[in-house]
Design an enzyme around this catalytic site. Structure first.
Site, PDB file in Angstrom:
ATOM      1  N   LYS A   1       0.832  -1.207   0.000  1.00  0.00           N
ATOM      2  CA  LYS A   1       0.000   0.000   0.000  1.00  0.00           C
ATOM      3  C   LYS A   1       0.870   1.262   0.000  1.00  0.00           C
ATOM      4  O   LYS A   1       0.659   2.176  -0.792  1.00  0.00           O
ATOM      5  CB  LYS A   1      -0.902  -0.058   1.239  1.00  0.00           C
ATOM      6  CG  LYS A   1      -1.833   1.097   1.434  1.00  0.00           C
ATOM      7  CD  LYS A   1      -2.935   0.733   2.389  1.00  0.00           C
ATOM      8  CE  LYS A   1      -2.689   1.090   3.834  1.00  0.00           C
ATOM      9  NZ  LYS A   1      -2.682   2.514   4.125  1.00  0.00           N
TER      10      LYS A   1
ATOM     11  N   GLY B   1      -5.184   8.521   5.137  1.00  0.00           N
ATOM     12  CA  GLY B   1      -4.281   9.541   5.675  1.00  0.00           C
ATOM     13  C   GLY B   1      -3.060   9.729   4.791  1.00  0.00           C
ATOM     14  O   GLY B   1      -2.566  10.844   4.618  1.00  0.00           O
TER      15      GLY B   1
ATOM     16  N   ARG C   1      -8.203  13.292  12.043  1.00  0.00           N
ATOM     17  CA  ARG C   1      -6.769  13.015  12.210  1.00  0.00           C
ATOM     18  C   ARG C   1      -5.926  14.298  12.166  1.00  0.00           C
ATOM     19  O   ARG C   1      -6.275  15.268  11.489  1.00  0.00           O
ATOM     20  CB  ARG C   1      -6.331  11.998  11.149  1.00  0.00           C
ATOM     21  CG  ARG C   1      -7.143  10.712  11.346  1.00  0.00           C
ATOM     22  CD  ARG C   1      -6.661   9.590  10.519  1.00  0.00           C
ATOM     23  NE  ARG C   1      -5.305   9.215  10.848  1.00  0.00           N
ATOM     24  CZ  ARG C   1      -4.603   8.312  10.160  1.00  0.00           C
ATOM     25  NH1 ARG C   1      -5.154   7.724   9.122  1.00  0.00           N
ATOM     26  NH2 ARG C   1      -3.384   8.013  10.512  1.00  0.00           N
TER      27      ARG C   1
ATOM     28  N   SER D   1       7.555  10.204  11.479  1.00  0.00           N
ATOM     29  CA  SER D   1       6.477   9.878  10.549  1.00  0.00           C
ATOM     30  C   SER D   1       6.965   9.932   9.107  1.00  0.00           C
ATOM     31  O   SER D   1       7.447  10.962   8.635  1.00  0.00           O
ATOM     32  CB  SER D   1       5.317  10.869  10.725  1.00  0.00           C
ATOM     33  OG  SER D   1       4.476  10.836   9.593  1.00  0.00           O
TER      34      SER D   1
ATOM     35  N   GLN E   1       5.048   9.804   6.615  1.00  0.00           N
ATOM     36  CA  GLN E   1       4.104  10.626   5.850  1.00  0.00           C
ATOM     37  C   GLN E   1       4.542  12.085   5.882  1.00  0.00           C
ATOM     38  O   GLN E   1       4.519  12.781   4.866  1.00  0.00           O
ATOM     39  CB  GLN E   1       2.694  10.462   6.415  1.00  0.00           C
ATOM     40  CG  GLN E   1       2.169   9.041   6.238  1.00  0.00           C
ATOM     41  CD  GLN E   1       0.777   8.864   6.776  1.00  0.00           C
ATOM     42  OE1 GLN E   1       0.261   9.698   7.506  1.00  0.00           O
ATOM     43  NE2 GLN E   1       0.158   7.745   6.430  1.00  0.00           N
TER      44      GLN E   1
ATOM     45  N   ASP F   1       2.314  -0.090  12.146  1.00  0.00           N
ATOM     46  CA  ASP F   1       0.990  -0.614  11.808  1.00  0.00           C
ATOM     47  C   ASP F   1       0.789  -2.044  12.308  1.00  0.00           C
ATOM     48  O   ASP F   1      -0.320  -2.574  12.253  1.00  0.00           O
ATOM     49  CB  ASP F   1       0.776  -0.557  10.291  1.00  0.00           C
ATOM     50  CG  ASP F   1       0.715   0.884   9.796  1.00  0.00           C
ATOM     51  OD1 ASP F   1       0.304   1.763  10.580  1.00  0.00           O
ATOM     52  OD2 ASP F   1       1.089   1.137   8.639  1.00  0.00           O
TER      53      ASP F   1
ATOM     54  N   ARG G   1      -5.685   3.315  18.544  1.00  0.00           N
ATOM     55  CA  ARG G   1      -5.399   1.872  18.486  1.00  0.00           C
ATOM     56  C   ARG G   1      -4.958   1.298  19.824  1.00  0.00           C
ATOM     57  O   ARG G   1      -5.043   0.087  20.014  1.00  0.00           O
ATOM     58  CB  ARG G   1      -4.323   1.582  17.429  1.00  0.00           C
ATOM     59  CG  ARG G   1      -4.880   1.626  16.044  1.00  0.00           C
ATOM     60  CD  ARG G   1      -3.904   1.128  14.998  1.00  0.00           C
ATOM     61  NE  ARG G   1      -4.525   1.296  13.695  1.00  0.00           N
ATOM     62  CZ  ARG G   1      -3.870   1.509  12.561  1.00  0.00           C
ATOM     63  NH1 ARG G   1      -2.549   1.553  12.560  1.00  0.00           N
ATOM     64  NH2 ARG G   1      -4.530   1.651  11.427  1.00  0.00           N
TER      65      ARG G   1
ATOM     66  N   ARG H   1      -6.770  -2.307  10.790  1.00  0.00           N
ATOM     67  CA  ARG H   1      -5.711  -3.058  11.499  1.00  0.00           C
ATOM     68  C   ARG H   1      -6.298  -3.755  12.738  1.00  0.00           C
ATOM     69  O   ARG H   1      -5.933  -4.885  13.034  1.00  0.00           O
ATOM     70  CB  ARG H   1      -4.575  -2.127  11.926  1.00  0.00           C
ATOM     71  CG  ARG H   1      -3.992  -1.304  10.779  1.00  0.00           C
ATOM     72  CD  ARG H   1      -2.805  -1.936  10.099  1.00  0.00           C
ATOM     73  NE  ARG H   1      -2.343  -1.086   9.022  1.00  0.00           N
ATOM     74  CZ  ARG H   1      -2.006  -1.508   7.810  1.00  0.00           C
ATOM     75  NH1 ARG H   1      -2.055  -2.778   7.490  1.00  0.00           N
ATOM     76  NH2 ARG H   1      -1.597  -0.674   6.886  1.00  0.00           N
TER      77      ARG H   1
HETATM   78  C1  S3P Z   1       2.565   5.301   6.236  1.00  0.00           C
HETATM   79  C2  S3P Z   1       3.261   5.657   7.360  1.00  0.00           C
HETATM   80  C3  S3P Z   1       2.779   5.399   8.711  1.00  0.00           C
HETATM   81  C4  S3P Z   1       1.716   4.314   8.727  1.00  0.00           C
HETATM   82  C5  S3P Z   1       0.684   4.497   7.662  1.00  0.00           C
HETATM   83  C6  S3P Z   1       1.328   4.531   6.287  1.00  0.00           C
HETATM   84  C7  S3P Z   1       3.117   5.698   4.928  1.00  0.00           C
HETATM   85  O1  S3P Z   1       2.202   6.592   9.211  1.00  0.00           O
HETATM   86  O2  S3P Z   1       1.106   4.244   9.990  1.00  0.00           O
HETATM   87  O3  S3P Z   1      -0.236   3.429   7.703  1.00  0.00           O
HETATM   88  O4  S3P Z   1       2.715   5.150   3.889  1.00  0.00           O
HETATM   89  O5  S3P Z   1       3.977   6.575   4.916  1.00  0.00           O
HETATM   90  P1  S3P Z   1       3.145   7.706   9.886  1.00  0.00           P
HETATM   91  O6  S3P Z   1       4.186   8.005   8.893  1.00  0.00           O
HETATM   92  O7  S3P Z   1       2.290   8.903  10.123  1.00  0.00           O
HETATM   93  O8  S3P Z   1       3.641   7.065  11.141  1.00  0.00           O
END
Ligand code: S3P
Length: 432
Positions: free
Chosen positions: A23, A96, A124, A168, A170, A320, A351, A393
């Site tokens: 993903k 997200g 979020r 993070s 992301q 995750d 969670r 999850r």
């Molecule tokens: C992800 C990073 C994680 C993870 C999310 C997917 C990504 O989040 O929990 O399911 O694809 O970069 P964070 O980067 O906010 O921890």
């Protein structure tokens, strides 16, 4: 919301199973392909609801996205938004990653871009991406309390040096994507490593990006770049594979092989923790075409488990998968402690709360911590009803509990597994 009923396994789980495309890699491949100039092709693209949200968002922004079987083709136009001066509203649904990564792209666009989504996503935290993007010069508004929708009003971006207050991938990725359009160099410092798919794909696409590890952490530097198209076979999803690994580790006598799984070390935290708990996992690298993302075969056999500790530095490598650690711990000898994982409270659900409630309903001995949990094992889990809080999850974790419980486990919102792992129940059925 539907209630799913999971019956205890009547024997070992055995055989082969393929999980959907990763993903996290799929999201990035599609977004970066839209930023490139020319036709990219991405095979093994994830069929997860979250990745469909990314494709739909890109199409709504004017990208030319086509599906040819399991392959996604994107004809990138250098990341220019359709209708440069108009206002765009993009629905990120429940994803997200879609919202946070697209933030890094929308930051440099002229006109107004609004990123919104389902009620679950609207809860979020988004200041973590809005803040650094503002520092780079973007106009960004969030709702009170830093929630979505995010409203971008354009701006000329300049590079910054940034250390995220939360570990993070992301947030890192949003800043790196904005850095592709910024003047000067953008530097992201990571004291604790997180998944590095964005960096790997950007390097493969010719971006001017370097990664320098040091004692204090990792420094990632990016500057304004144009991207060449991407040709990628997405490996199987590491987090979906982790669910099946956990299932095989839990059900006595099991012996399961998973082929074509992402072998990216930044995603294999659960594997390391499971090995520490006494789990039996063989990892064989798959030899294939050179790819920025490695692929492995995993063979997982049931073995007696013992408790372990998961520290803050390890958390991003299995963020995750921590609900699975909680469930594995109920069947392990001794205590398992997870700390430094307060981020779990702001995922698709809280969670920590959801896991503790579910494991207690099942008869687990669990202590809730502000930033984690402690589980004492082993405990025979009973039949129970567990609430997934609409979180994929948690839904999968409680479904696995059903395999080893003394009676059936009812999971509310089992349909949300589609957000990340379409075919999850079919995969389990094939192994039963
Ligand atoms: C992800 C990073 C994680 C993870 C999310 C997917 C990504 O989040 O929990 O399911 O694809 O970069 P964070 O980067 O906010 O921890």
């Amino acid at each position: 919301m539907t209630l799913g009923l999971i019956e205890p396994a009547s024997g070992p789980l055995t055989g082969y199973c393929r999980v959907p495309g990763d993903k996290a890699i799929s999201h990035r491949a599609a977004i970066l392909a839209a930023l490139a100039t020319g036709v990219s092709s991405i095979s093994g693209f994830s069929s997860a609801g979250d990745c469909r949200a990314t494709l739909a968002a890109l199409a709504a922004l004017g990208a030319d996205v086509r599906h040819l079987g399991g392959t996604v083709q994107v004809n990138g136009r250098g990341g220019e938004a359709a209708g440069a001066s108009t206002s765009r509203v993009v629905d990120c649904h429940r994803s997200g990653t879609t919202m946070r990564l697209l933030s890094g792209v929308a930051a440099s666009w002229q006109g107004v871009t609004v990123l919104t989504g389902d009620p679950q996503l609207l809860r979020r935290p988004m200041e973590r991406v809005a803040n650094p993007l503002r520092q780079m010069g973007a106009g960004v508004e969030t709702e009170p309390a830093g929630r979505p929708p995010l409203r971008f009003t354009g701006g000329r971006l300049s590079g910054i040096s940034f250390t995220s207050p939360v570990a993070s991938a992301q947030v890192k990725s949003a800043v790196l994507l904005a850095g592709l359009r910024a003047s000067g160099t953008t530097v992201v410092w990571e004291p604790i490593p997180t998944r590095d798919h964005t960096e790997r794909l950007l390097i493969a696409m010719g971006a001017s990006l370097s990664v320098v590890p040091s004692e204090e952490g990792t420094q990632i530097r990016v500057s304004r770049s144009s991207l060449r198209p991407l040709h990628l076979a997405v490996p199987g999803d590491a987090s979906s594979a982790a669910v099946i690994m956990a299932a095989a580790a839990l059900v006595p006598g099991s012996d399961v092989v998973l082929q074509g799984v992402s072998g990216n070390p930044s995603r294999l935290g659960l594997l390391q923790v499971l090995l520490r708990m006494g789990g039996s996992v063989e990892v064989s690298p798959e030899i294939g075409l050179e790819s920025p993302e490695p692929t492995v075969t995993l063979r997982v056999r049931h073995a007696p488990l013992r408790g372990t500790s998961v520290s803050a530095a390890e958390v991003p490598l299995l963020v995750d998968e921590l609900p699975l650690v909680g469930l594995l711990a109920t069947q392990a000898e001794g205590a398992t402690e997870v700390r430094g994982a307060a981020e779990l409270r702001v995922k698709e659900s809280d969670r920590i709360r959801g896991l503790v409630d579910g494991l207690r309903a099942l008869g687990g001995d669990v202590e809730e911590l502000p930033d984690g949990f402690v589980v004492e094992g082993p405990r025979r889990l009973g039949p129970a009803r567990c609430d997934s809080l609409t979180d994929h999850r948690l839904a999968m974790t409680f479904a696995l509990a059903g395999l080893v419980a003394a009676g059936p486990v009812e999971v509310s919102g089992l349909e949300f597994v589609e957000d990340s792992f379409p075919g999850f129940l079919e995969c389990l059925d094939r192994l039963r």
